[in-house]
Design a protein around this motif. Structure first.
Motif, mmCIF file in Angstrom:
data_model
loop_
_atom_site.group_PDB
_atom_site.id
_atom_site.type_symbol
_atom_site.label_atom_id
_atom_site.label_comp_id
_atom_site.label_asym_id
_atom_site.label_seq_id
_atom_site.Cartn_x
_atom_site.Cartn_y
_atom_site.Cartn_z
ATOM 1 N N ASN A 1 32.455 50.544 29.954
ATOM 2 C CA ASN A 1 31.836 49.446 30.691
ATOM 3 C C ASN A 1 32.953 48.652 31.370
ATOM 4 O O ASN A 1 33.755 48.000 30.710
ATOM 5 N N ILE A 2 32.998 48.752 32.703
ATOM 6 C CA ILE A 2 34.022 48.056 33.475
ATOM 7 C C ILE A 2 33.382 46.835 34.132
ATOM 8 O O ILE A 2 32.360 46.935 34.796
ATOM 9 N N MET A 3 34.009 45.671 33.946
ATOM 10 C CA MET A 3 33.513 44.437 34.546
ATOM 11 C C MET A 3 34.654 43.757 35.294
ATOM 12 O O MET A 3 35.797 43.751 34.830
ATOM 13 N N THR A 4 34.330 43.207 36.471
ATOM 14 C CA THR A 4 35.362 42.572 37.283
ATOM 15 C C THR A 4 34.963 41.149 37.641
ATOM 16 O O THR A 4 33.787 40.808 37.716
ATOM 17 N N LEU A 5 35.973 40.340 37.884
ATOM 18 C CA LEU A 5 35.799 38.976 38.374
ATOM 19 C C LEU A 5 36.762 38.816 39.538
ATOM 20 O O LEU A 5 37.985 38.855 39.349
ATOM 21 N N GLU A 6 36.228 38.681 40.753
ATOM 22 C CA GLU A 6 37.059 38.736 41.953
ATOM 23 C C GLU A 6 36.783 37.551 42.863
ATOM 24 O O GLU A 6 35.756 36.889 42.748
ATOM 25 N N ASP A 7 37.675 37.327 43.803
ATOM 26 C CA ASP A 7 37.542 36.208 44.731
ATOM 27 C C ASP A 7 37.921 36.644 46.146
ATOM 28 O O ASP A 7 39.050 36.430 46.598
ATOM 29 N N PRO A 8 36.974 37.217 46.924
ATOM 30 C CA PRO A 8 35.634 37.670 46.503
ATOM 31 C C PRO A 8 35.661 39.174 46.203
ATOM 32 O O PRO A 8 36.718 39.792 46.270
ATOM 33 N N VAL A 9 34.482 39.747 45.896
ATOM 34 C CA VAL A 9 34.377 41.196 45.737
ATOM 35 C C VAL A 9 34.600 41.848 47.107
ATOM 36 O O VAL A 9 33.927 41.513 48.079
ATOM 37 N N GLU A 10 35.567 42.772 47.183
ATOM 38 C CA GLU A 10 35.891 43.384 48.476
ATOM 39 C C GLU A 10 35.175 44.715 48.671
ATOM 40 O O GLU A 10 34.589 44.969 49.713
ATOM 41 N N TYR A 11 35.252 45.592 47.688
ATOM 42 C CA TYR A 11 34.609 46.906 47.788
ATOM 43 C C TYR A 11 33.664 47.077 46.602
ATOM 44 O O TYR A 11 33.999 46.696 45.478
ATOM 45 N N HIS A 12 32.525 47.664 46.853
ATOM 46 C CA HIS A 12 31.536 47.841 45.800
ATOM 47 C C HIS A 12 31.716 49.210 45.142
ATOM 48 O O HIS A 12 31.738 50.242 45.810
ATOM 49 N N LEU A 13 31.847 49.207 43.816
ATOM 50 C CA LEU A 13 32.045 50.426 43.044
ATOM 51 C C LEU A 13 30.804 50.706 42.214
ATOM 52 O O LEU A 13 30.301 49.813 41.521
ATOM 53 N N GLY A 14 30.320 51.940 42.264
ATOM 54 C CA GLY A 14 29.170 52.323 41.455
ATOM 55 C C GLY A 14 29.466 52.224 39.975
ATOM 56 O O GLY A 14 30.561 52.557 39.518
ATOM 57 N N ILE B 1 36.791 47.518 29.838
ATOM 58 C CA ILE B 1 37.865 47.254 30.799
ATOM 59 C C ILE B 1 37.471 46.036 31.640
ATOM 60 O O ILE B 1 36.342 45.931 32.118
ATOM 61 N N VAL B 2 38.413 45.113 31.800
ATOM 62 C CA VAL B 2 38.159 43.885 32.556
ATOM 63 C C VAL B 2 39.178 43.784 33.685
ATOM 64 O O VAL B 2 40.381 43.944 33.458
ATOM 65 N N LEU B 3 38.688 43.531 34.897
ATOM 66 C CA LEU B 3 39.574 43.249 36.028
ATOM 67 C C LEU B 3 39.440 41.771 36.384
ATOM 68 O O LEU B 3 38.351 41.290 36.680
ATOM 69 N N ILE B 4 40.546 41.062 36.353
ATOM 70 C CA ILE B 4 40.592 39.660 36.761
ATOM 71 C C ILE B 4 41.346 39.610 38.085
ATOM 72 O O ILE B 4 42.506 40.026 38.154
ATOM 73 N N GLY C 1 41.103 43.394 22.017
ATOM 74 C CA GLY C 1 40.834 44.828 22.117
ATOM 75 C C GLY C 1 40.366 45.330 23.461
ATOM 76 O O GLY C 1 39.792 46.422 23.548
ATOM 77 N N HIS C 2 40.585 44.556 24.531
ATOM 78 C CA HIS C 2 40.157 44.996 25.857
ATOM 79 C C HIS C 2 41.358 45.435 26.691
ATOM 80 O O HIS C 2 42.472 44.953 26.507
ATOM 81 N N GLN C 3 41.085 46.330 27.616
ATOM 82 C CA GLN C 3 42.097 46.703 28.602
ATOM 83 C C GLN C 3 41.892 45.812 29.824
ATOM 84 O O GLN C 3 40.800 45.769 30.393
ATOM 85 N N VAL C 4 42.928 45.067 30.204
ATOM 86 C CA VAL C 4 42.810 44.065 31.259
ATOM 87 C C VAL C 4 43.718 44.438 32.430
ATOM 88 O O VAL C 4 44.886 44.789 32.240
ATOM 89 N N TYR C 5 43.168 44.364 33.631
ATOM 90 C CA TYR C 5 43.948 44.559 34.860
ATOM 91 C C TYR C 5 43.866 43.279 35.676
ATOM 92 O O TYR C 5 42.801 42.677 35.801
ATOM 93 N N THR C 6 44.992 42.885 36.258
ATOM 94 C CA THR C 6 45.004 41.664 37.053
ATOM 95 C C THR C 6 46.166 41.675 38.022
ATOM 96 O O THR C 6 47.003 42.591 37.997
ATOM 97 N N THR C 7 46.218 40.661 38.897
ATOM 98 C CA THR C 7 47.325 40.530 39.854
ATOM 99 C C THR C 7 48.022 39.201 39.639
ATOM 100 O O THR C 7 47.452 38.261 39.081
#
Length: 566
Positions: A346-359, A388-391, A410-416
């Motif tokens: 289960n992949i969840m993202t929080l973006e500013d804003p969402v740029e591309y939509h992923l199925g 997996i969480v994308l911030i 226990g989560h895998q986090v990706y961010t910039t």
């Protein structure tokens, strides 16, 4: 209108899908005996089903791609290649022409009309490939009036504007005002920018004129200058398309435009900013085909790709991508998410804003109007059972705290993170209040990234480097290795460059680095330790590309500071 011949009668299929009733089908069949028309056309004419629903149903039945012509921007070059009489006779609409692949995209209401396809192929000649899309007959007939009734080329529209009168008031009334040259001008500019692989379109009002610039391969290039009298109408048109408040000119606004260009859906992220000479408008072009790149197409070496794969295999922790705005951070993160995106996670993202939509990916935009910031958003996401969480970005202490809390649970986090280098991320995070022990325990690795332009292979010029250039590249003084520089030709519009590639430095955490970070070691010490462990910096990766002849030393120096190598 098409009829599925191998999958049962069209009417029965529509009844099975619940689109029409048995009674409606009987009425249509009775009417068919009088008119001798296809059942699909009769159902639409009777109003039992809309043409859009019929188009989508037939597209699904035939597994044939369809197109919504209301969101299509026509290509003047494609229209010029097909005579109007032929297009009207066979109810077909030329959409776009791809010069590189010599492909003409055509919308038809009956894609099995062999006579029409043969006549079109004969008109085009044998070298042009025809790609068909399914569209409604009424849509095509209406669009044909727009295609052949008005000039759609950029130069033609500008000539029309300069010599004719424009009714500015009607521009805000409807999006279908094809008779208005400024409506066609905006559409033509959007289409032209996408064809030229621009990433941004800038509308910049000055005191006496409007400047229009494209950002192509990371560099702004002026394409047009218009009289300031046209700017208010152009701004209104862009705002109408982006669903913004056309009456508000004193505060910044953000919106989005969705169109179909070159046969694929493309979004434009619209931003307005008040300036002393009027509203400045910038459109970021979001092309899904180019925005989501497979990992093995990012241009990484085998060693770097293996290192990234090892980092992604860790079940918990943080992976950060650093670099300035426009350095490709989002593309890299989406490529990673696309690689990890399976039914098992289960992949969840929080973006500013969402740029591309992923199925299958649950994506959320930061929304200031309801006071949903990154920190609050991450707190809410963690209650949604993510793997997996994308911030989108760590920009303050609260977001950094929530990101590391997610990694610790226990989560895998990706961010910039906005820093100049991968190693510089540690100092930046400590400035945001993250304790050194937490940094050492939870960071999996950090990716530093830049984008450089690639030399045009048709015109790049070979030359012998100067002594200073040899020093920058780490070459011996007696080296005879040639370098390449930009020249310019028709293939690259005289720029000397065509396309971009990413330079990356990938810093993977290990026990030695973790110990230094926990003891608050400075950047110099961390860099020495990383290089001793085989760390390849952005400068080193860039120099490798220069020596391979992929980019030039001038371009590399524009993006990365090489003075430290002197």
């Amino acid at each position: 209108m098409l009829e599925p011949t191998n999958q049962g009668r069209l009417g029965d299929l529509l009844v099975e899908e619940g689109i029409i009733s048995n009674d409606q089908l009987k009425v249509a069949l009775t009417e068919q005996k009088k008119q001798y028309q296809q059942i699909g056309k009769i159902l639409v004419k009777l109003g039992f089903v809309s043409e859009t629903v019929m188009r989508d149903f037939l597209s699904k039945s035939y597994r044939q791609e369809s197109v919504d012509l209301s969101k299509i921007v026509l290509d003047s070059e494609a229209v010029q290649r097909v005579p109007q009489a032929l297009a009207r006779r066979h109810c077909l609409l030329p959409l776009t022409f791809d010069r590189e692949h010599q492909t003409l995209l055509v919308a038809m209401s009956d894609i099995f009309n062999v006579v029409a396809i043969d006549q079109l192929a004969a008109e085009l000649g044998g070298n042009i490939h025809i790609k068909l899309l399914l569209a409604g007959e009424t849509e095509i007939i209406s669009a044909l009036d727009n295609a052949y009734g008005f000039d759609l080329s950029l130069d033609g529209i500008l000539h029309e504007i300069e010599t004719g009168e424009i009714d500015y008031q009607s521009l805000a009334v409807s999006q279908g005002q094809y008779s208005q040259p400024l409506v066609r001008l905006v559409d033509a500019l959007l289409s032209d920018a996408v064809k030229r692989n621009a990433s941004d379109i800038h509308f910049e009002p000055e005191q006496g004129f409007l400047r229009i610039r494209y950002r192509i391969d990371g560099v702004l290039e002026q394409v047009r200058s218009l009289h300031k009298n046209y700017w208010s109408a152009i701004a209104v048109r862009v705002k109408v398309m982006a669903d913004l408040n056309i009456a508000e000119t004193r505060v910044p606004q953000d919106g989005r435009i969705s169109l179909t260009l070159s046969g694929r859906p493309i979004d434009f992220r619209v931003s307005t900013q008040p300036t002393v000479y009027g509203e400045n408008i910038v459109l970021r072009i979001l092309d899904r085909e180019k925005g989501i790149v497979p990992l093995d197409k990012l241009g990484l070496t085998e060693e770097a790709l293996h290192l990234l794969s090892v980092m992604m295999a860790r079940p918990e922790g943080i992976i950060m991508v650093t670099g300035p705005t426009g350095s490709g951070k989002t593309t890299t993160l989406y490529s990673i998410l696309n690689h990890l995106n399976t039914e098992e996670v289960n992949i969840m993202t929080l973006e500013d804003p969402v740029e591309y939509h992923l199925g299958m990916v649950r994506q959320t935009s930061v929304n200031e109007s309801v006071k949903l910031d990154f920190a609050q958003g991450v707190r809410a996401i963690l209650r949604q059972d993510p793997d997996i969480v994308l911030i989108g970005e760590v920009r303050d202490e609260a977001t950094a705290d929530m990101a590391f809390r997610a990694a610790m649970t226990g989560h895998q986090v990706y961010t910039t993170l906005h820093t100049n280098s991968a190693i510089g991320a540690f100092v930046r995070l400590q400035d945001l209040g993250v304790l050194p022990d937490l940094l050492a325990d939870n960071i999996i690795g950090i990716i530093g990234q830049r984008l450089v332009r690639k030399l045009c292979l048709h015109c790049r010029e070979r030359y012998d480097p100067e002594p200073l250039e040899k020093r920058l590249l780490g070459l011996p003084a007696d080296s005879k290795l040639p370098l390449f520089r930009a020249k310019g030709c028709g293939h690259c519009q005289e720029r000397g460059y065509k396309g971009r590639l990413s330079l990356m430095e990938i810093l993977r955490m290990n026990d030695r680095l973790e110990e230094l970070i926990a003891h608050r070691a400075n950047i110099h010490t961390l860099k020495q330790r990383a290089q001793a462990d085989g760390f390849i910096s952005l400068a080193d990766d860039g120099i490798r590309r220069v020596l391979e002849g992929i980019t030039s030393l001038d371009e590399l120096s524009r993006v990365i500071d090489l003075t430290g190598r002197l």
